[in-house]
Write a protein that holds these residues in place. Structure first.
Motif, PDB file in Angstrom:
ATOM      1  N   ILE A 110      27.092 -20.661   4.060  1.00 58.00           N
ATOM      2  CA  ILE A 110      28.396 -20.448   3.434  1.00 58.00           C
ATOM      3  C   ILE A 110      29.361 -21.510   3.973  1.00 58.00           C
ATOM      4  N   PHE A 111      29.905 -22.318   3.100  1.00 59.49           N
ATOM      5  CA  PHE A 111      30.864 -23.345   3.496  1.00 59.49           C
ATOM      6  C   PHE A 111      32.275 -22.854   3.160  1.00 59.49           C
ATOM      7  N   LEU A 112      33.094 -22.748   4.186  1.00 63.14           N
ATOM      8  CA  LEU A 112      34.477 -22.299   4.054  1.00 63.14           C
ATOM      9  C   LEU A 112      35.372 -23.516   4.248  1.00 63.14           C
ATOM     10  N   VAL A 113      36.048 -23.935   3.184  1.00 61.95           N
ATOM     11  CA  VAL A 113      36.805 -25.187   3.220  1.00 61.95           C
ATOM     12  C   VAL A 113      38.235 -24.917   2.749  1.00 61.95           C
ATOM     13  N   VAL A 114      39.196 -25.219   3.631  1.00 67.89           N
ATOM     14  CA  VAL A 114      40.597 -25.002   3.286  1.00 67.89           C
ATOM     15  C   VAL A 114      41.373 -26.298   3.500  1.00 67.89           C
TER      16      VAL A 114
ATOM     17  N   GLY B  75      44.091 -19.361   3.749  1.00 64.52           N
ATOM     18  CA  GLY B  75      42.940 -19.512   4.641  1.00 64.52           C
ATOM     19  C   GLY B  75      42.663 -18.233   5.399  1.00 64.52           C
ATOM     20  N   ARG B  76      43.696 -17.581   5.854  1.00 64.79           N
ATOM     21  CA  ARG B  76      43.571 -16.293   6.563  1.00 64.79           C
ATOM     22  C   ARG B  76      43.353 -15.136   5.604  1.00 64.79           C
ATOM     23  N   ASP B  77      44.139 -15.095   4.513  1.00 60.43           N
ATOM     24  CA  ASP B  77      44.244 -13.891   3.701  1.00 60.43           C
ATOM     25  C   ASP B  77      43.204 -13.780   2.592  1.00 60.43           C
ATOM     26  N   ILE B  78      42.695 -14.912   2.102  1.00 55.52           N
ATOM     27  CA  ILE B  78      41.757 -14.890   0.975  1.00 55.52           C
ATOM     28  C   ILE B  78      40.425 -15.561   1.331  1.00 55.52           C
TER      29      ILE B  78
END
Length: 308
Positions: free
Chosen positions: A103-107, A169-172
């Motif tokens: 899973i790549f989380l990119v903000v 980034g924090r909330d969604i």
């Protein structure tokens, strides 16, 4: 007589157990297997938040609050602020080294709080991407293909009722990545997302005269120049290793040897090489080309064909 039969039966039973594979059928064997930890889900995280504040730590706290066993790995949190193109380039460079299911989380999200969509994408390689719909996925999508994309609209996949307009980034994004890591059905995140935003980066132009290109980035912290010239295109110009190449960078002429690696030239001298990602790079051995020559991206690059 009965005692003799008992002794023979007991001996045969011991003989049979002696020939069983170690642990075969035993309760201890099954218990041992059950105690083996399952493979931990991996979330690979990248932002332009920097490390001088608490934003990255807060996002990680949200993730482990939902899925404590998650393994969180970082690409970087030093993406040039607001640089979607740079984030896309880093993401495309990293993803081939991770397996299906990652899973790549990119903000990198200059449009946070606007009408831009928050999305989850599953590539044809089976990797997931949780990010804003602003073009970050473009080079990965072009290379690996997109199996499906969904917009993040389900409140159950977010942090709660009060969603900040400036910290998705924090909330969604972080809670959504955590739910994916927990094995939740990703189709529940929201409806299908269509017409994804694409980047249209400038690419080097090759013609009869040579290559017209651009410095697109610096290889920090070394200050080497990263260009948009593919190594295979450069080789078509006719230069061979060891030859000196005339190059114009930001309208200033240079003559730079084409070599394999940095120590092929004396310390402080320039070199042109094919970097680890297959692009033309320009550097000073053990010095910072960008600072010494006052070059920063974007900057035009022209390399003529050999003998032109």
């Amino acid at each position: 007589m009965h005692l003799q039969r008992f002794r023979w039966g007991f001996a045969l039973l011991l003989f049979a157990f002696a020939w069983l594979p170690a642990g075969c059928g035993s309760r201890a064997n099954y218990e041992q297997a059950a105690k083996k930890p399952a493979a931990r889900p991996t979330i690979v995280f990248m932002t332009d938040f920097g490390t001088a504040n608490d934003a990255v730590a807060i996002c990680k706290a949200v993730i482990v609050g939902i899925v404590p066993e998650a393994r969180i790995m970082d690409i970087t949190h030093q993406v040039t602020p607001f640089s979607i193109g740079e984030g896309a380039r880093f993401l495309a460079g990293v993803t081939p080294y991770y397996p299906s299911g990652t899973i790549f989380l990119v903000v990198v999200d200059p449009g946070v709080g606007t009408s831009r969509k928050a999305i989850v994408i599953r590539s044809k390689k089976g990797q997931f991407f949780v990010l804003p719909d602003n073009g970050l996925i473009t080079p990965v999508a072009d290379r690996d293909g997109v199996e499906a994309a969904r917009q993040i609209t389900n409140p159950a996949w977010m942090i709660g009722d009060k969603i900040s307009s400036t910290f998705h980034g924090r909330d969604i994004f972080s809670p959504t990545a955590a739910h994916l890591a927990a094995g939740d059905d990703w189709t529940l995140v929201g409806p299908e997302a269509k017409d994804l935003v694409r980047l249209h980066p400038r690419t080097a132009t090759v013609d009869q005269k040579g290559i017209t290109a651009e410095v697109i980035a610096l290889d920090d912290p070394f200050g080497s120049l990263v260009t948009d010239i593919q190594g295979e295109d450069f080789k078509k110009l006719g230069y061979t290793l060891g030859e000196k190449v005339p190059v114009k960078i930001d309208k200033k002429p240079y003559t730079i040897p084409y070599v394999k690696t940095f120590m092929d030239v004396p310390v402080g001298q320039p070199l042109l090489y094919i970097d680890s990602r297959g692009r033309v790079g320009i550097a000073l051995n053990e010095q910072d080309f960008s600072k010494v020559n006052k070059v920063s991206p974007p900057a035009p690059v022209i390399i003529p064909r050999k003998g032109a």
